[in-house]
Design a protein around this motif. Sequence first.
Motif, PDB file in Angstrom:
ATOM      1  N   UNK A 150     -34.168   2.263  45.921  1.00  0.00           N
ATOM      2  CA  UNK A 150     -34.096   1.023  46.699  1.00  0.00           C
ATOM      3  C   UNK A 150     -35.457   0.375  46.504  1.00  0.00           C
ATOM      4  N   UNK A 151     -35.499  -0.713  45.773  1.00  0.00           N
ATOM      5  CA  UNK A 151     -36.765  -1.225  45.278  1.00  0.00           C
ATOM      6  C   UNK A 151     -36.864  -2.735  45.477  1.00  0.00           C
ATOM      7  N   UNK A 156     -27.648  -3.535  41.554  1.00  0.00           N
ATOM      8  CA  UNK A 156     -27.262  -4.837  42.131  1.00  0.00           C
ATOM      9  C   UNK A 156     -28.403  -5.400  42.966  1.00  0.00           C
ATOM     10  N   UNK A 157     -28.624  -6.692  42.821  1.00  0.00           N
ATOM     11  CA  UNK A 157     -29.553  -7.402  43.704  1.00  0.00           C
ATOM     12  C   UNK A 157     -28.859  -7.610  45.042  1.00  0.00           C
ATOM     13  N   UNK A 213     -33.301  -4.569  45.448  1.00  0.00           N
ATOM     14  CA  UNK A 213     -32.307  -4.023  44.524  1.00  0.00           C
ATOM     15  C   UNK A 213     -31.953  -2.593  44.909  1.00  0.00           C
ATOM     16  N   UNK A 214     -30.737  -2.197  44.564  1.00  0.00           N
ATOM     17  CA  UNK A 214     -30.344  -0.784  44.535  1.00  0.00           C
ATOM     18  C   UNK A 214     -30.085  -0.449  43.082  1.00  0.00           C
ATOM     19  N   UNK A 249     -24.977  -0.589  48.888  1.00  0.00           N
ATOM     20  CA  UNK A 249     -24.701  -2.024  48.741  1.00  0.00           C
ATOM     21  C   UNK A 249     -24.194  -2.604  50.057  1.00  0.00           C
ATOM     22  N   UNK A 250     -23.240  -1.932  50.665  1.00  0.00           N
ATOM     23  CA  UNK A 250     -22.658  -2.446  51.905  1.00  0.00           C
ATOM     24  C   UNK A 250     -23.640  -2.424  53.062  1.00  0.00           C
TER      25      UNK A 250
END
Length: 320
Positions: free
Chosen positions: A156-157, A169-170, A272-273, A293-294
């Motif tokens: 997680x960045x 995903x962004x 992002x992930x 994401x969720x």
Amino acid sequence: MPEILRERLPPQTRLEWNDLELILAICRAESLSGAARILGQTHSTIFRRINAVEARTGVRFFDRFPHGYVMTDAGRAAMATAERVENEVLALGREVLGQDERLRGRIRVTCPEAFAEEHAPGIVARFCRDHPEIQIDLVPGHGAVDLNRREAEVAIRATRAAPDTAFGRRICEFRFALYASEGYLATAGDLPLQAHSYCLIEGTLGWLVPHIWKTKEAGEPQVVFQCRASRAVQNAGAEGLGITFLPCYVGDADDRLLRVSDPIAALDLDLWVLTHRDLTNTARVRALMTHLYGELSARAYLFGGDMKPPTTVNFLKRGA
């Protein structure tokens, strides 16, 4: 180990992977203490090991100088071979893991420190309730880990752009602002922004040039508290030591702090992930990323700075 390292060499002079790994760590760190940190060993152990390797092989891999260890031609050749072997081993590990279709096993996740403390426990707990055979190792920190080297499987960045080798995903914008306690504002007086006292996360002073100071040298006398731990900086600001510069999801959630600026647009990042592209077929990695994401998308307003508006004291707008 490549056959070139074995053929026509007497056993006592052969370089094994442990030897190459040691040489590679010293090459990268340029010191024994740095290599000790990389390998999780003591300085004295590294010293004994490299001396033993050089004595056994009859080859000098490093020149010793007061400022550190410098590779010889043999050291550079060993480093090149060690990097090739390391890359092959890491690629094999990713390939094997990438074929794992089981929803069980361990996942190493890296994320910002404050997120690890405040948000990650609940997010991980909800995931593990649905996937009881998956275990999560959380690695908090501000430094970017290397997904290629399997320092983590999922990251997680906050960054401006994802690495080319990463897949993910962004989620949303990741923004920063200035915060201060009510007590500090009451006693600081009507100072220009650059004259206030500051509490900063170590390494972020340069981010505030030229938004607050024209140079880093101009800002250094005003920084009264610095720490690598973001929570310590947050608490120092809440204690009234000075203005602090924090991610909005940290500062906005702290009732002890008032936001004294709008988010600084020039410093905006994206959240992002990410994982390595070789791991996208790993079932447990896919499941965790979908969950993240969720969960993170539902908190986009926090990371984007939409939770707490600035107070009437908005330093950046008034141009103080």
